[in-house]
Enzyme design. Structure first.
Site, mmCIF file in Angstrom:
data_model
loop_
_atom_site.group_PDB
_atom_site.id
_atom_site.type_symbol
_atom_site.label_atom_id
_atom_site.label_comp_id
_atom_site.label_asym_id
_atom_site.label_seq_id
_atom_site.Cartn_x
_atom_site.Cartn_y
_atom_site.Cartn_z
ATOM 1 C CD1 TRP A 263 34.910 38.795 45.829
ATOM 2 C CD2 TRP A 263 33.045 39.877 46.432
ATOM 3 N NE1 TRP A 263 34.496 39.535 44.750
ATOM 4 C CE2 TRP A 263 33.348 40.213 45.088
ATOM 5 C CE3 TRP A 263 31.919 40.446 47.029
ATOM 6 C CZ2 TRP A 263 32.566 41.085 44.331
ATOM 7 C CZ3 TRP A 263 31.134 41.313 46.284
ATOM 8 C CH2 TRP A 263 31.458 41.616 44.941
ATOM 9 C CG ASP B 192 38.084 40.416 33.061
ATOM 10 O OD1 ASP B 192 37.321 39.550 33.529
ATOM 11 O OD2 ASP B 192 39.089 40.832 33.670
ATOM 12 N NE ARG C 86 31.144 35.083 38.893
ATOM 13 C CZ ARG C 86 31.924 35.607 37.983
ATOM 14 N NH1 ARG C 86 32.938 34.935 37.483
ATOM 15 N NH2 ARG C 86 31.725 36.831 37.567
ATOM 16 C CD1 TRP D 8 44.378 31.021 37.361
ATOM 17 C CD2 TRP D 8 45.849 30.286 35.862
ATOM 18 N NE1 TRP D 8 44.464 29.664 37.501
ATOM 19 C CE2 TRP D 8 45.360 29.177 36.598
ATOM 20 C CE3 TRP D 8 46.809 30.055 34.866
ATOM 21 C CZ2 TRP D 8 45.795 27.873 36.380
ATOM 22 C CZ3 TRP D 8 47.240 28.757 34.642
ATOM 23 C CH2 TRP D 8 46.731 27.673 35.379
ATOM 24 C CG ASP D 9 39.148 35.404 38.056
ATOM 25 O OD1 ASP D 9 39.301 35.234 39.272
ATOM 26 O OD2 ASP D 9 38.489 36.340 37.562
ATOM 27 C CG ASN E 65 35.778 34.187 39.892
ATOM 28 O OD1 ASN E 65 36.109 35.033 40.701
ATOM 29 N ND2 ASN E 65 35.918 34.360 38.594
ATOM 30 C CB CYS F 112 42.481 37.337 39.336
ATOM 31 S SG CYS F 112 40.879 38.054 39.714
ATOM 32 C CG ASP G 61 36.470 41.296 42.073
ATOM 33 O OD1 ASP G 61 37.424 41.419 41.292
ATOM 34 O OD2 ASP G 61 35.753 40.280 42.115
HETATM 35 C C1 GLA Z 1 36.374 37.881 39.090
HETATM 36 C C2 GLA Z 1 37.500 38.867 38.954
HETATM 37 C C3 GLA Z 1 37.067 40.072 38.170
HETATM 38 C C4 GLA Z 1 36.574 39.632 36.817
HETATM 39 C C5 GLA Z 1 35.463 38.614 36.989
HETATM 40 C C6 GLA Z 1 35.045 38.030 35.658
HETATM 41 O O1 GLA Z 1 35.390 38.356 39.934
HETATM 42 O O2 GLA Z 1 37.990 39.237 40.198
HETATM 43 O O3 GLA Z 1 38.140 40.975 38.038
HETATM 44 O O4 GLA Z 1 37.635 39.088 36.076
HETATM 45 O O5 GLA Z 1 35.847 37.544 37.809
HETATM 46 O O6 GLA Z 1 34.056 37.100 35.780
#
Ligand code: GLA
Length: 725
Positions: A201, A368, A445, A479-480, A482, A528, A550
């Protein structure tokens, strides 16, 4: 014809502009891959050299009459487990008898113009019927009734080809696929380095180089996504080859889940590369009459170095992978709220961003994370995709109207594959996340992963997204994704299907993305995953751009962008100017200009001087948009070769224009810095923009220019723009 079948030799010859791949039907229908490399003309073949049987430890199949044959040494095209090949084999299917010996032999073939779609999977496609040619070879294991169709497509002009495999169970018993690679490539020697992209990351896709040795060199993912840690890309680079010369084989898997790329060097000093779904944690139960389709692997061969390999991947992906309106249409220049406000925003604050953004020429505001449920930090509400009216009084309509009234488009953030334990949806459906009985669920997270293998769950998430996206004027979705997959089980998927979950998860994600892009073809989708944790060709099929990292520090971004450029074009690389501290605004702009370009900062906190710089950058963005999005990338000084500076060029396809960017990573006292440029037309005369200096392309590429007088303190950068006259 790019694919020919030579009857007498029983040889399929797959040609691109610069390469030939040969598949041979050998004794008893055994398929061999005797050659992959520089193009061989259509003259008669007098047989390829094969390694011979060596000792009693290399067996041969009893039915094969050719005295020198051993399945342990011959270059098998799609080798099965347990029948005499002790190298890393490409396929293993456990049959009704309980053993997993697998042996596919040639049955028939067909050659046709175009390319078939792969069921439920992203893949490269043909725009026109004559752009590519496909060969399908049907093979069969007569003992078990399993069939494998090997599918090859040649993109002749682009010097690229694809391979995938479809397994069919033609028996009347169930069987279990234990491994099924998409491609297996045999090379006659092992004099290569493997280049691949590792990271984490905030530091994705760094270059790693390892010399192939006897044994295995492998990169893989078991995380459920392609991941920050390895990318599904590897290149074998012949010793002595480099950026601009020499033999390179590039491999990339069009897949977003667990993958494996393994180079296996045997005792005969030959190499086999297997590319496909990671067999670790994978088994697919195939009932009688069912089929399984693998993802596709993309293969590029060139003898013009890594740079040309990258440009071939870029052209293929821009022409034959990326789809939709924004494949060709200019994308809006955006500002994203994340680093500007994190979770701390409301309608007025976002509108104030939009007002200032408008003044400097930005075209879209992206809101965001933090607009839904009761989300004020990352501890809740994923899955509750309805607006938080405490933050956005009157709802999304009020905000979007105000942003649109300023003349800006509007974009929004989602993380559709995730669910917070603290959410209404989880309280109502605790079995909708991935889990296995009697085990704690790992948390990351503060969220769980949604069970994307379930259609009812996907219906719910799609329904929620549809309600928002169909009601409001939304031009863009980020579209994330995580976290990675743990306790990967589904309430609906019992034995014997348990180990299908990782692949079913990916298929579920593709299905949801497909529904979204079909229902909203005008929305610009940006993928993303905590930055660039899922930057792969599978995702590019649905979204023409992906947030690269990021990490928005311009200097650290350089290694990420160089690595990403190995196979992904500039037009796909999400890159923003942020408030990160280390360099001035000019360098941040010069680096972000390599990608999709945009801003991720509070525009009201910019100094007047920086506002003027932003206006200049916006002009430069428009001036160079076509050159960067549709031009050819040349890496001039790579961070893995030089720790002081990095530089790169974009050259127009007709060589009429070139933009050179140079960034100093670390100050050094420089007496002489001569750069020899690349990719120009030697005959053309180029004028350096803003001057009356003129040079031939040949001069710039061979003699080069002395750039010692340009700034070179840490973090400095400059650009040189040349136009042909
Ligand atoms: C991820 C994305 C960021 C942002 C955060 C929001 O880390 O990479 O750009 O959108 O989530 O929680």
């Amino acid at each position: 014809m790019p694919i020919t079948y030579l009857e007498q030799e029983k040889i399929f010859k797959l040609d691109t502009a610069g390469s030939t791949y040969v598949v041979q039907v050998f004794d008893q229908g055994i398929l061999l891959c005797p050659y992959y490399g520089a193009k061989i003309p259509d003259t008669p073949f007098d047989g390829f050299c094969f390694r011979d049987w060596f000792s009693s430890f290399s067996p041969s199949n009893a039915s094969v009459t050719s005295g020198s044959y051993s399945s342990d040494v011959f270059p098998l095209e799609y080798s099965g487990f347990g029948v005499g090949d002790f190298r890393k084999t490409a396929v293993a299917i456990r049959n009704a008898d309980g053993n997993n010996c697998t042996d596919f032999r040639y049955v028939s073939h067909r050659i046709y113009a175009g390319k078939p779609k792969l069921k439920d999977l992203p893949a490269t496609y043909a725009n026109t019927g004559d752009e590519c040619t496909t060969l399908e070879i049907l093979t069969r294991d007569n003992t078990t009734g399993a069939e494998a169709t090997l599918i090859y497509t040649v993109f002749e002009k682009l010097s690229a080809m694809t391979k995938s495999v479809r397994i069919a169970n033609t028996s009347d018993c169930a069987m279990d696929i234990e491994k099924v690679y998409s491609a297996s490539v045999s090379l006659n020697d092992m004099d290569y380095d493997m280049y691949h992209l590792y990271g984490r990351w905030n530091a994705e896709r760094n270059m790693s180089v390892s010399k192939l040795e006897h044994g295995h060199t492998s990169i893989s993912s078991t995380r459920g996504s392609s991941s920050h840690y390895h990318n599904p890309f590897a290149a074998l680079v012949r010793h002595g080859a480099g950026e601009d010369q020499g033999e390179v084989y590039g491999f990339n898997l069009v897949y977003s889940g667990n993958f494996d790329i393994t180079a296996d060097c045997d005792y005969y000093e030959t190499t086999r590369v297997n590319i496909g779904i990671n067999p670790d944690g994978f088994t697919w139960h195939l009932d009688a009459g069912e089929e399984f389709q693998t993802p596709e692997a993309v293969l590029v061969y060139t003898n013009e170095g890594l740079g040309e390999m990258s440009r071939i991947f870029h052209r293929l992906y821009m022409n034959n992978l990326i789809r939709g309106k924004y494949k060709t249409e200019k994308r809006p220049l955006l500002i994203n709220s994340w680093e500007a406000a994190y979770f701390d925003f409301n309608t007025d604050k976002l509108v104030s961003f939009a007002e200032r953004a408008k003044e400097v020429g930005i075209e879209m505001l992206v809101m965001d994370d933090g607009w839904f449920g009761v989300r004020n930090s990352d501890n809740c509400s994923l899955g509750d995709w309805y607006v938080n009216e405490d933050k956005l009084p009157g709802g999304l309509g009020v905000l979007i109207d105000r942003v649109n009234a300023l003349g800006l488009k509007f974009g929004i953030w989602y993380e559709p594959e995730m669910i917070s334990p603290d959410s209404d949806i989880y309280r109502a459906h605790p079995d909708w996340c991935l889990h296995v009985p009697n085990r704690d669920k790992s948390i990351a997270r503060r969220q769980y992963v949604i069970d994307m293998s379930r259609e009812d769950v996907r219906d719910n998430i799609f329904g929620q997204m549809y309600d928002v996206l169909s009601k409001y004027k939304i031009d863009y979705v980020k579209w994330d994704f995580n976290r990675n997959l743990t306790e990967a089980g589904s309430a609906l998927l019992g034995a014997p299907h348990g180990e299908e979950i990782f692949h079913r998860f990916v298929l579920g994600t593709y299905d949801l993305m497909n529904r979204l892009t079909t229902a909203f073809p005008d929305i610009l989708l940006e993928n993303c995953s905590g930055g660039g944790g899922r930057f792969d060709p599978g995702m590019l099929y649905y979204s023409p751009q992906i947030w690269a990292s990021d990490n928005t520090d311009a200097l650290e971004r350089i290694a990420i962008q160089f690595g990403t450029s190995m196979c992904y074009p500039a037009s796909t690389m999400g890159a923003h100017v942020s408030m990160s501290r280390r360099t001035g605004f000019a360098t941040k702009g010069n680096v972000a200009m390599w990608g999709t370009f945009g801003y991720e900062l509070d525009p009201n906190r910019l100094s007047e001087k920086d506002v003027e710089l932003v206006k200049e950058q916006v002009k430069e963005y428009h001036r160079t948009y076509d050159l960067i999005h549709y031009g050819d990338l040349y890496r001039v000084t790579c961070p893995w070769e030089n720790s002081y500076r990095s530089s790169w060029e974009f050259v127009a396809p007709d060589k009429s224009e070139m933009l050179y960017t140079d960034v100093t990573l670390r100050y050094y006292h420089c007496m002489k810095y001569i750069v020899r440029f690349k990719g120009l037309d030697p005959e053309k005369i180029y004028r350096l923009d803003g001057t009356e200096q003129r040079y031939s392309g040949a001069f710039l590429m061979n003699a080069g220019l002395n750039l010692s007088r340009y700034p070179h303190s840490t973090g400095d950068s400059f650009t040189l723009h040349f136009y042909a006259e």
